[in-house]
Design an enzyme around this catalytic site. Structure first.
Site, PDB file in Angstrom:
ATOM      1  N   GLU A   1       0.825  -1.208   0.000  1.00  0.00           N
ATOM      2  CA  GLU A   1       0.000   0.000   0.000  1.00  0.00           C
ATOM      3  C   GLU A   1       0.863   1.263   0.000  1.00  0.00           C
ATOM      4  OE1 GLU A   1      -4.138  -1.408   2.040  1.00  0.00           O
ATOM      5  OE2 GLU A   1      -2.491  -1.027   3.411  1.00  0.00           O
TER       6      GLU A   1
ATOM      7  N   CYS B   1       3.345   8.661   0.995  1.00  0.00           N
ATOM      8  CA  CYS B   1       3.923   7.795   2.031  1.00  0.00           C
ATOM      9  C   CYS B   1       4.156   6.423   1.403  1.00  0.00           C
ATOM     10  CB  CYS B   1       2.953   7.706   3.210  1.00  0.00           C
ATOM     11  SG  CYS B   1       3.495   6.573   4.497  1.00  0.00           S
TER      12      CYS B   1
ATOM     13  N   CYS C   1       6.682  -6.592   7.678  1.00  0.00           N
ATOM     14  CA  CYS C   1       7.812  -6.058   8.454  1.00  0.00           C
ATOM     15  C   CYS C   1       8.186  -7.082   9.515  1.00  0.00           C
ATOM     16  CB  CYS C   1       7.433  -4.735   9.126  1.00  0.00           C
ATOM     17  SG  CYS C   1       8.821  -3.966  10.013  1.00  0.00           S
TER      18      CYS C   1
ATOM     19  N   CYS D   1       6.534  -4.576  16.059  1.00  0.00           N
ATOM     20  CA  CYS D   1       6.001  -3.611  17.028  1.00  0.00           C
ATOM     21  C   CYS D   1       4.556  -4.007  17.350  1.00  0.00           C
ATOM     22  CB  CYS D   1       6.062  -2.190  16.467  1.00  0.00           C
ATOM     23  SG  CYS D   1       7.730  -1.703  15.996  1.00  0.00           S
TER      24      CYS D   1
ATOM     25  N   CYS E   1       1.370  -2.170  15.651  1.00  0.00           N
ATOM     26  CA  CYS E   1       1.405  -1.848  14.215  1.00  0.00           C
ATOM     27  C   CYS E   1       0.817  -2.974  13.366  1.00  0.00           C
ATOM     28  CB  CYS E   1       2.863  -1.594  13.815  1.00  0.00           C
ATOM     29  SG  CYS E   1       3.080  -1.375  12.038  1.00  0.00           S
TER      30      CYS E   1
ATOM     31  N   LEU F   1      10.489   6.096  18.615  1.00  0.00           N
ATOM     32  CA  LEU F   1      11.015   5.735  19.934  1.00  0.00           C
ATOM     33  C   LEU F   1       9.973   5.027  20.818  1.00  0.00           C
ATOM     34  CD1 LEU F   1      13.949   6.369  20.374  1.00  0.00           C
ATOM     35  CD2 LEU F   1      13.312   8.362  21.711  1.00  0.00           C
TER      36      LEU F   1
ATOM     37  N   CYS G   1      -1.050   6.165   9.964  1.00  0.00           N
ATOM     38  CA  CYS G   1       0.160   5.516  10.472  1.00  0.00           C
ATOM     39  C   CYS G   1      -0.175   4.177  11.099  1.00  0.00           C
ATOM     40  CB  CYS G   1       0.800   6.356  11.570  1.00  0.00           C
ATOM     41  SG  CYS G   1       1.334   7.957  11.037  1.00  0.00           S
TER      42      CYS G   1
HETATM   43  N1  SAH Z   1       9.270   1.077  10.174  1.00  0.00           N
HETATM   44  C1  SAH Z   1       9.430   2.465  10.230  1.00  0.00           C
HETATM   45  C2  SAH Z   1       8.587   3.217   9.232  1.00  0.00           C
HETATM   46  C3  SAH Z   1       7.188   2.750   9.035  1.00  0.00           C
HETATM   47  S1  SAH Z   1       6.110   2.897  10.428  1.00  0.00           S
HETATM   48  C4  SAH Z   1       9.179   2.979  11.641  1.00  0.00           C
HETATM   49  O1  SAH Z   1       8.731   2.204  12.477  1.00  0.00           O
HETATM   50  O2  SAH Z   1       9.501   4.134  11.883  1.00  0.00           O
HETATM   51  C5  SAH Z   1       5.747   4.659  10.371  1.00  0.00           C
HETATM   52  C6  SAH Z   1       5.293   5.250  11.690  1.00  0.00           C
HETATM   53  O3  SAH Z   1       3.989   4.774  12.030  1.00  0.00           O
HETATM   54  C7  SAH Z   1       6.211   4.893  12.840  1.00  0.00           C
HETATM   55  O4  SAH Z   1       6.539   6.014  13.599  1.00  0.00           O
HETATM   56  C8  SAH Z   1       5.353   3.961  13.631  1.00  0.00           C
HETATM   57  O5  SAH Z   1       5.725   3.931  14.958  1.00  0.00           O
HETATM   58  C9  SAH Z   1       3.971   4.518  13.415  1.00  0.00           C
HETATM   59  N2  SAH Z   1       2.914   3.574  13.768  1.00  0.00           N
HETATM   60  C10 SAH Z   1       2.945   2.222  13.672  1.00  0.00           C
HETATM   61  N3  SAH Z   1       1.781   1.688  14.105  1.00  0.00           N
HETATM   62  C11 SAH Z   1       1.002   2.730  14.484  1.00  0.00           C
HETATM   63  C12 SAH Z   1      -0.330   2.814  14.999  1.00  0.00           C
HETATM   64  N4  SAH Z   1      -1.086   1.727  15.194  1.00  0.00           N
HETATM   65  N5  SAH Z   1      -0.834   4.038  15.257  1.00  0.00           N
HETATM   66  C13 SAH Z   1      -0.081   5.140  15.036  1.00  0.00           C
HETATM   67  N6  SAH Z   1       1.159   5.121  14.543  1.00  0.00           N
HETATM   68  C14 SAH Z   1       1.712   3.923  14.268  1.00  0.00           C
HETATM   69 FE1  SF4 Z   2       7.742  -2.325  11.249  1.00  0.00          FE
HETATM   70 FE2  SF4 Z   2       5.435  -1.231  11.982  1.00  0.00          FE
HETATM   71 FE3  SF4 Z   2       7.426  -1.372  13.741  1.00  0.00          FE
HETATM   72 FE4  SF4 Z   2       7.606   0.346  11.640  1.00  0.00          FE
HETATM   73  S1  SF4 Z   2       6.125   0.413  13.332  1.00  0.00           S
HETATM   74  S2  SF4 Z   2       9.194  -1.088  12.415  1.00  0.00           S
HETATM   75  S3  SF4 Z   2       6.518  -0.865  10.069  1.00  0.00           S
HETATM   76  S4  SF4 Z   2       6.356  -3.135  12.813  1.00  0.00           S
END
Ligand code: SAH
Ligand code: SF4
Length: 362
Positions: A99, A118, A125, A129, A132, A233, A350
């Site tokens: 996407e 974006c 991934c 996290c 996410c 972070l 995000c």
């Molecule tokens: N992997 C990279 C870039 C993609 S994620 C990273 O983690 O930075 C892009 C942003 O979306 C990151 O800051 C991530 O923490 C945020 N993100 C992930 N899941 C989210 C959620 N459920 N709600 C809001 N932001 C989220």
């Molecule tokens: Fe991967 Fe989502 Fe964590 Fe970014 S926030 S590193 S896309 S698992």
């Protein structure tokens, strides 16, 4: 016309910088033809050689025998109710789905209208996290540089048809996947995006977001010192960070040290992203702890109240909890803003990108 059977032609977007000139030379054509093809792809967003009507017809078909442009196939499209956000589902050659999101921002004060794309760097991934949606599906595969570029070019084509001059103003590597865990392709895509004979975007308009891989952060600072860095972070405490972001190679101390090295090497401010999860990392005490961790770092914190998705953990804090967290950070001398939300109604915000196999609109 494509040859029958599986398309084995290399993608132009995946060629090394000199590759197109070599092929044009092999075909016995003068060098300026390569620049013409480059302009067709990177400035007029052609998806096929046949669209490059400034090339002689014979050359178009000889090029198409050797190469394909490598444009992404659009498998689905959704636009948010307020029309500000469009999400495309793109099908790669092997059927993999990813996407890409276009966000339109109205002019504000002296700031002109912006269109930000974006983009994704991986299908899925591996970082895991807990909050996410991309992380919840696990890692599927790396995207090539051409597949990363094709997302920008596809959205540039969409944006170029829009009013007030059209065109993309910004690119953020914040879609699916961890860019620095696919360093070679991210590096090559950044080089083509910023090259004068490529997409020609100023590196200052590009942001790479990382979960915080210190070695990759250092390489990025050396290779692309003008590109903006955002570091995700989410915690100021090592144990909580390990729970939320189970990446063994990255301690908070190591990440902040790499962020300081980035500022020292580039002279540029870094962004820190912090997803707010009610009752987990949103207390005033945790804001104070984050303020102490970031003290002296030239940074700006983006607070992102969690966007929900099926299969991910975490609740949004109340508005007052978000504002309290922001105020506490600001009082600690760390500038912080709450990220403007876009595309939640179409799961384009995000952390909501999953590369769903369901048709758009479901
Ligand atoms: N992997 C990279 C870039 C993609 S994620 C990273 O983690 O930075 C892009 C942003 O979306 C990151 O800051 C991530 O923490 C945020 N993100 C992930 N899941 C989210 C959620 N459920 N709600 C809001 N932001 C989220
Ligand atoms: Fe991967 Fe989502 Fe964590 Fe970014 S926030 S590193 S896309 S698992």
């Amino acid at each position: 016309m494509s040859p029958p059977g599986p398309d084995t032609r290399p993608s132009l977007l995946d060629l090394p910088p000199e590759g197109l000139a070599e092929i044009v030379g092999d075909l016995g054509e003068p060098g300026y033809r390569a620049a013409q093809v480059g302009r067709g792809v990177y400035r007029r967003f052609a998806t096929d050689f046949e669209e490059m009507t400034d090339l002689p017809r014979g050359l178009r078909s000889r090029l198409a025998k050797r190469l394909r442009v490598g444009a992404a196939a659009v498998a689905g499209e959704q636009t948010s109710a307020d029309d500000s956000t469009t999400k495309l589902l793109l099908r790669m050659d092997d059927g993999e789905l990813i996407e890409t999101v276009l966000m339109r921002y109205d002019p504000f004060g002296r700031r002109r209208a912006r269109r930000t794309v974006c983009i994704s760097t991986q299908a899925g991934c591996a970082m895991g996290c807990t909050f996410c949606a991309t992380g919840a599906q696990g890692f599927r595969r790396q995207l090539s540089a051409g597949e990363i570029l094709s997302q920008v070019l596809t959205m540039a084509r969409v944006a170029s048809a829009e009013g007030d001059g059209g065109g993309l103003t910004n690119v953020v590597f914040m879609g699916m996947g961890e860019p620095l865990a696919n360093y070679a392709a991210t590096h090559a895509a950044l080089s083509r995006l910023t090259a004068a004979d490529g997409f020609g975007m100023s590196p200052r308009r590009i942001t790479v977001s990382t979960v915080g891989l210190p070695a990759g952060m250092r390489r990025l600072a050396a290779d692309h010192p003008q590109v903006n860095l955002a570091v995700s972070l989410h915690a100021a405490d090592e144990a909580l960070r390990r729970d939320l972001v189970p990446v063994p190679s990255a301690s908070l101390g190591g990440i902040v040290e790499a962020a300081r090295a980035h500022v020292a090497a580039t002279g540029r401010r870094v962004s820190v992203e912090y997803v707010l999860l009610a009752g987990v990392n949103d207390s005033a005490a945790q804001a104070g702890q984050l303020g102490r961790l970031l003290r002296g770092l030239n940074c700006h914190v983006n607070l992102i109240p969690i966007n929900s998705s099926p299969g991910v953990l975490g609740e949004r804090p109340s508005r007052s909890a978000v504002l309290r967290f922001q105020a506490r950070l600001t009082a600690a001398g760390v500038p912080a803003t709450v990220r403007v939300e876009k595309g939640r109604d179409i799961a384009a915000a995000c952390g909501q990108l999953r590369g769903d196999r369901a048709p758009a609109g479901c």
